[in-house]
Design an enzyme around this catalytic site. Sequence first.
Site, short mmCIF file in Angstrom:
data_model
loop_
_atom_site.label_atom_id
_atom_site.label_comp_id
_atom_site.label_asym_id
_atom_site.label_seq_id
_atom_site.Cartn_x
_atom_site.Cartn_y
_atom_site.Cartn_z
N CYS A 91 -5.42 2.26 10.44
CA CYS A 91 -3.81 2.02 9.44
C CYS A 91 -3.02 0.96 10.53
O CYS A 91 -2.53 0.50 9.02
CB CYS A 91 -3.73 3.22 8.99
SG CYS A 91 -2.48 3.82 9.83
N HIS A 384 0.15 8.35 8.97
CA HIS A 384 -0.66 7.14 8.60
C HIS A 384 0.62 5.82 8.52
O HIS A 384 2.05 6.01 8.01
CB HIS A 384 -0.98 7.62 7.08
CG HIS A 384 -1.89 6.71 6.38
ND1 HIS A 384 -3.34 6.14 7.24
CD2 HIS A 384 -1.78 6.44 4.95
CE1 HIS A 384 -3.40 5.34 6.30
NE2 HIS A 384 -2.93 4.77 5.13
N ASN A 406 -1.09 0.20 0.87
CA ASN A 406 -2.14 0.78 1.26
C ASN A 406 -3.13 -0.05 1.97
O ASN A 406 -3.50 -0.94 1.57
CB ASN A 406 -2.44 2.14 0.31
CG ASN A 406 -2.82 3.55 1.22
OD1 ASN A 406 -2.31 2.98 3.07
ND2 ASN A 406 -3.14 4.16 0.67
#
Length: 465
Positions: A91, A384, A406
């Site tokens: 991520c 995250h 995202n």
Amino acid sequence: MKKTFLTLLLSVPFAVLTAQTPEGGISPEMLGKIRAARPVTDADRALRNALAGSSINTLATTAVNPAATDTWFSHKVDTKGITDQQQSGRCWLFTGMNVMRSKMIGKFGLGEFQFSQSYNFFYDQLEKSNLFLQAVIDNADKPMNDQLVEWLFKNPLSDGGTFCGVQDIVSKYGLVPAEVMPESFNANNTSRMASLLSLKLREYGLALRRAAEKGEKKKDLMKRKQEMLATVYHMLAVCLGEPPAEFTWTRRDASGKPADTRKYTPQSFYKEYVGADLKNGYVLLMNDPTRPYHKTYTIDMDRHSYDGSNWTYINLPMDEIKAMAIASIKDSTMMYFSCDVGKFLNSKTGVLSLDNYDYASLMGTDFPMDKADRIRTFASASSHAMTLMAVDLDADGKPVKWMVENSWGPTSGYRGHLIMTDRWFDEYMFRLVVEKRFVPAATLELLKQKPQVLPAWDPLFAPEQ
């Protein structure tokens, strides 16, 4: 599992097993009092029957929650295309690249475009392998049970990371378009590759320590390390493909029409289409209420390459961080952002709200710890990274909610995005990276402080995945 536990139990000295004081255990009398203190009611039995076939979140979902359907934003950065890290911990890399690609798309009038995550991930894993092996050499005189040495062997390699990795890996190796080095199965599903690489690195780390114990000179250990890295490189090339040294790429406009075709190296491509000074043009911010604000901190070994930079940040109150975030969004500039994404997330709506679930009513007890206490007790930390790209301001200019792009694919959450209420933002946001031009001069002055060094095993600084 039972056999393993019995073996471990039998290996514990009898004196240790019998040394516990009886006052600390649960006696039959205490068990009776525990049962009597909260007798099971008919309502409890109904809940138990419901939970037998449903998840806690399903039953705790709040029926009336306006935040779950409010998707309008007063200020939003345009973006094209949603990325998907799939079953990997990359991520941090996707987020950093999404920040850069947004600016590239806007500057050059492109349609949907992605950088190759595999290209930079290859070098990230190679650099982290070197970081581990060199750290083993540097600390070869310490015992195996030294806390740093133990931490190294527990964490020889990770596919997670932070913005430091984006700064160091991209600055050193450049960028390539996605089609030049496409994603592969092992880039999207990193667990088996990571386990084999970690096993090999632990083997190599032990070999380096044993050679050092026998008196081998450092220059010879370094030669061994280079030979070991050749094997790591080969394993990465087999799994991910070998990174290109040069390539030909056709730039296309928003309609898909070819605009320019040229040959590039990864470094020349980065310089022409991004050109940002990643190492000096950004400021790393943190909201950690367990430590004093307006101080700088650095995390030992929290970097992606041996010659790179540790995660060094300014700890600030939330209102100061929000002001910089709002200024950046108003200027159509996305930001690297990280949070504790699993808390109060409704994955169906893509909304992060403290009102999503009523755990207190379901469980008959509340959960009153604040952000600082959750950090102190290991209940919350940054997990995250995503790209902060929208804010909804009320008539007084105060934020009501925020939105991030995202990297879980276009069907995840709200069209590939997550929406968070401002209250949730306060409780579970941890890190933000902003361009220096949005940082007040007084805040920039804080960077002149000598940062306090925190250990690599500080629980708040686990890699973002």
